[in-house]
Design an enzyme around this catalytic site. Sequence first.
Site, short mmCIF file in Angstrom:
data_model
loop_
_atom_site.label_atom_id
_atom_site.label_comp_id
_atom_site.label_asym_id
_atom_site.label_seq_id
_atom_site.Cartn_x
_atom_site.Cartn_y
_atom_site.Cartn_z
N GLU A 116 0.86 -1.18 0.00
CA GLU A 116 0.00 0.00 0.00
C GLU A 116 0.90 1.24 0.00
O GLU A 116 1.90 1.28 0.69
CB GLU A 116 -0.82 -0.04 1.30
CG GLU A 116 -1.73 1.11 1.51
CD GLU A 116 -2.70 1.26 0.36
OE1 GLU A 116 -3.40 0.29 0.05
OE2 GLU A 116 -2.73 2.35 -0.24
N ARG A 167 -0.70 7.98 1.25
CA ARG A 167 -0.11 9.06 2.05
C ARG A 167 -1.15 9.54 3.05
O ARG A 167 -2.31 9.71 2.68
CB ARG A 167 0.25 10.26 1.16
CG ARG A 167 1.29 9.97 0.12
CD ARG A 167 1.21 11.02 -0.98
NE ARG A 167 -0.09 11.00 -1.65
CZ ARG A 167 -0.56 11.96 -2.44
NH1 ARG A 167 0.14 13.04 -2.66
NH2 ARG A 167 -1.75 11.86 -3.01
N CYS A 199 5.99 6.12 8.86
CA CYS A 199 6.50 5.25 7.79
C CYS A 199 7.95 5.49 7.45
O CYS A 199 8.80 4.62 7.68
CB CYS A 199 5.64 5.42 6.54
SG CYS A 199 3.96 4.82 6.79
C1 UDX Z 1 4.80 8.06 3.14
C2 UDX Z 1 4.81 7.76 1.63
O1 UDX Z 1 4.72 8.98 0.90
C3 UDX Z 1 3.66 6.84 1.28
O2 UDX Z 1 3.69 6.51 -0.10
C4 UDX Z 1 3.75 5.58 2.12
O3 UDX Z 1 2.68 4.73 1.86
C5 UDX Z 1 3.79 5.93 3.60
O4 UDX Z 1 4.85 6.85 3.86
P1 UDX Z 1 3.39 9.69 4.71
O5 UDX Z 1 4.13 9.12 5.88
O6 UDX Z 1 1.92 9.88 4.81
O7 UDX Z 1 3.60 8.78 3.42
O8 UDX Z 1 4.04 11.11 4.44
P2 UDX Z 1 4.75 11.87 3.23
O9 UDX Z 1 3.79 12.74 2.54
O10 UDX Z 1 5.56 10.96 2.41
O11 UDX Z 1 5.74 12.81 4.07
C6 UDX Z 1 6.70 12.23 4.94
C7 UDX Z 1 7.49 13.29 5.66
O12 UDX Z 1 8.39 13.92 4.76
C8 UDX Z 1 6.69 14.40 6.31
O13 UDX Z 1 7.22 14.65 7.59
C9 UDX Z 1 6.90 15.58 5.40
O14 UDX Z 1 6.81 16.81 6.08
C10 UDX Z 1 8.33 15.32 4.92
N1 UDX Z 1 8.65 15.96 3.63
C11 UDX Z 1 7.96 15.60 2.50
C12 UDX Z 1 9.69 16.87 3.54
O15 UDX Z 1 10.34 17.18 4.55
N2 UDX Z 1 9.98 17.41 2.33
C13 UDX Z 1 9.32 17.09 1.20
O16 UDX Z 1 9.67 17.62 0.14
C14 UDX Z 1 8.27 16.15 1.29
#
Ligand code: UDX
Length: 437
Positions: A148, A151, A264
């Site tokens: 899966e 996000r 994650c």
């Molecule tokens: C992530 C994956 O994107 C998703 O595909 C997987 O199923 C689960 O893990 P999620 O944990 O919901 O999803 O968050 P995501 O949107 O990926 O962001 C993760 C972290 O990275 C956040 O803390 C966000 O603030 C940070 N981030 C994201 C950055 O610091 N810079 C960016 O450019 C993008």
Amino acid sequence: MRISVFGCGYLGAVHAACMASLGHDVVGVDVVEEQVAALAAGRAPFHEPGLDDLLTEALATGRLEFTTDPQRAADAVVHFICVGTPQKRGENAADMSYVRSAVATILTLLKPGDVVVGKSTVPVGTAEQVAERVEEQEPEAELVWNPEFLREGHAVADTIRPDRLVYGFRAGEGGERAARVLDEVYAAALADGTPKIETDLATAQLVKVAANSFLATKISFINAMAELCEATGADVTQLADAIGHDKRIGRQFLNAGVGFGGGCLPKDIRAFMARAGELGVDQALSFLREVDSINLRRRVRMVDLAREVCGGSIVGRRVAVLGAAFKPHSDDIRDSPALSVAAQMQLQGAQVTVTDPAAIDNARKKWPELAYADTVDDAVRGAEVTLLLTEWPEYVALDPVELRAVAATPRIIDGRNCLDPATWRAAGWTYRALGRP
Ligand code: UDX
């Protein structure tokens, strides 16, 4: 189709509601009674845009139920494993106890023709073991690994219209048959043209951790560039825009700041390293150790920058922190960079007040020693420095002129590079950011 979903946390609750909204007959099973009660009443036990409405609609159709009784899933023909695999305390590896217990329960329910579908993020090799146990229990049942990629904050849309479907299964008639059953489950997405990759079990398990490792690496890459920018007076946001125009690189996930957190990315890269070590290929992933260190270093840099802005000491200083969730549109505080910075500053003697549109209740439980405010004005009132650490749209849209009236000293550190420096400076604020002059 009658479907069961084992584990009704983030992944499972969303999956169950979405499958029911697509017309399937779904039973969600979980061991936590309060969680089941909340879901059965149409309330998600966490903040996820659109999920409450979807739950309410699906429950009203009679096609969705939540229960603690696994026997309710005895007539299901597809059983999804959606339990969590958190990081083990004091170790990099994943805690597999929830997967083990979900599998043990599902085995007791299997009938000929049933399909078990693994969605949890697991160390590669897990699915092969589960497949053997399924076969031992019921030779005419089959396992498919179907990772899966949802996000948080976009979970409903990501589940109903995923950007790809991955099926991992063992070669042979049973695997093929199981894959066709899964095609029926995902008929709507497939009819919409969602790409599908059919592969072996190992590849399917690796796809998930490889994707998350790549995303984490991309974020740490730009944060490493931010360190270079800080040393040279360059601007990491312009750098990201410029390299992001190259389609091979792309601008997404190049936002420099306090880095990644959540349930994650951090634990997945650590579990992946642990698994590579067991497989004797730890060198292949040693770069992920650096990805993790760069990420954690940004939090330390944020505290140092606040200290610098406050003239060398934060002891006794009033600090406002905007954001507690690990990212906007979520109340998830697992490994939240915002709270980690807030807590470090409090431990180092600052008086920190945190605000967040959704995550304060969760934050208060985890860090009761921090002060909390319901509004930005209340958090910033009397603050000598304000830290923006989660880029909620309402924080990005703040009016620096109005906010200046409540701050004791108009100093802001933009931990997500989401404010316009010129506007804030013009309003009289000292504006600092990570990787930006
Ligand atoms: C992530 C994956 O994107 C998703 O595909 C997987 O199923 C689960 O893990 P999620 O944990 O919901 O999803 O968050 P995501 O949107 O990926 O962001 C993760 C972290 O990275 C956040 O803390 C966000 O603030 C940070 N981030 C994201 C950055 O610091 N810079 C960016 O450019 C993008």
